[in-house]
Design a protein around this motif. Structure first.
Motif, PDB file in Angstrom:
ATOM      1  N   MET A  62       0.807  -1.213   0.000  1.00  0.00           N
ATOM      2  CA  MET A  62       0.000   0.000   0.000  1.00  0.00           C
ATOM      3  C   MET A  62       0.847   1.273   0.000  1.00  0.00           C
ATOM      4  N   LEU A  63       1.939   1.302   0.740  1.00  0.00           N
ATOM      5  CA  LEU A  63       2.779   2.501   0.762  1.00  0.00           C
ATOM      6  C   LEU A  63       3.425   2.741  -0.597  1.00  0.00           C
ATOM      7  N   CYS A  82       0.825   4.226  -2.901  1.00  0.00           N
ATOM      8  CA  CYS A  82       0.613   5.666  -2.706  1.00  0.00           C
ATOM      9  C   CYS A  82       1.633   6.468  -3.513  1.00  0.00           C
ATOM     10  N   ARG A 128      -1.572   8.774   1.641  1.00  0.00           N
ATOM     11  CA  ARG A 128      -2.012   7.495   2.214  1.00  0.00           C
ATOM     12  C   ARG A 128      -3.483   7.563   2.634  1.00  0.00           C
ATOM     13  N   ARG A 129      -3.879   8.691   3.192  1.00  0.00           N
ATOM     14  CA  ARG A 129      -5.254   8.835   3.661  1.00  0.00           C
ATOM     15  C   ARG A 129      -6.251   8.679   2.503  1.00  0.00           C
ATOM     16  N   TYR A 146      -6.639   4.929   1.649  1.00  0.00           N
ATOM     17  CA  TYR A 146      -7.415   4.166   2.625  1.00  0.00           C
ATOM     18  C   TYR A 146      -8.861   4.640   2.728  1.00  0.00           C
TER      19      TYR A 146
END
Length: 258
Positions: free
Chosen positions: A103-104, A107, A114-115, A118
């Motif tokens: 996931m990182l 991004c 990141r927000r 998610y």
């Protein structure tokens, strides 16, 4: 009148051909294929939202835009946030050669906080499932358009199915498509089984082709095509034999050689 009927009616002269050609073209980006498929309006808003992984509002906006701005503007625009995420996640899965997403890294590759990621996807598993469902939708769209555009003769389209599958197995994209195909589920609950749904859509398309060619048992051809796609990896090292056997099967179903 359904939303599908309204959408088709709003297309300008020549738009259907431009959209179909974009889908069939291997150079068209995945996100543009999704836009073209959506603009064609050949399914309900709800089903397209699920198959594409883009949501209902995206479907409505694409259909509005193709009518207002035209095909070139729709397909030429840069990808939006969701499209960037799914393009980057798909590329990550293919590049790493396994069904997982960091996931990182996603991004950074999609150029989003990141927000934001998610807020749209709760986990990497959800991203992967969306990528798989979207990739299968893209595969079906390209498969169908390549068959339909190959010939207008109903009987010849049955042989075109074999040609398109054979060309796919020999293409650079084949390995990536297998990586992005959903895994089979053997659980009792089948409503959300993406692979079964994918194969059912292929079988439905192939059965319709066989019915148009006036085969006595169109569902047998549909089952044959769905099974061939599901087992396409078995073609890889024996393409010539698989192609010959498939052509012979179609000839037997038609009752005479091509």
């Amino acid at each position: 009148m359904t939303d599908t009927d309204e959408r088709v009616g709003a297309l300008r002269a020549g738009d259907h051909e431009l959209l179909a050609a974009a889908i069939a073209d291997s150079a068209t980006t995945d996100y543009a294929v999704i836009r073209a498929l959506t603009a064609l309006g050949e399914d309900t808003t709800e089903r397209l939202a699920r198959f594409t992984g883009m949501g209902r509002q995206f479907i409505v906006e694409v259909r509005r835009r193709v009518g207002a701005d035209g095909v070139a503007a729709l397909l030429g625009d840069a990808p939006n946030v969701c499209e960037r995420i799914l393009e980057a996640a798909t590329a990550q899965i293919v590049r790493r050669g396994r069904r997982e997403v960091a996931m990182l890294d996603l991004c950074a590759e999609a150029r989003i906080p990141r927000r934001t990621l998610y807020n749209l996807y709760s986990s990497s598993a959800e991203v992967i499932q969306t990528c798989q469902r979207r990739a299968q939708t893209i595969w079906r769209a390209r498969f169908e358009q390549r068959v339909l555009r190959s010939t207008t003769a109903a009987r010849h389209r049955l042989f075109a199915v074999v040609d398109v599958v054979d060309a796919w197995v020999g293409s650079e994209r084949f390995r990536a498509d297998l990586l992005l195909c959903a895994r089979p589920s053997f659980a009792g609950e089948l409503r959300e089984d993406d692979l079964r749904e994918h194969l059912a859509e292929i079988e439905r398309f192939a059965t319709a082709l066989a019915a148009a060619a006036r085969l006595a048992a169109p569902h047998e051809f549909g089952a044959f095509v769905a099974t061939s796609v599901a087992g396409a990896s078995a073609w890889f090292d024996r393409r010539a034999a698989a192609r010959t056997a498939s052509v012979a099967f179609v000839e037997r179903m038609l009752g005479d050689p091509r």
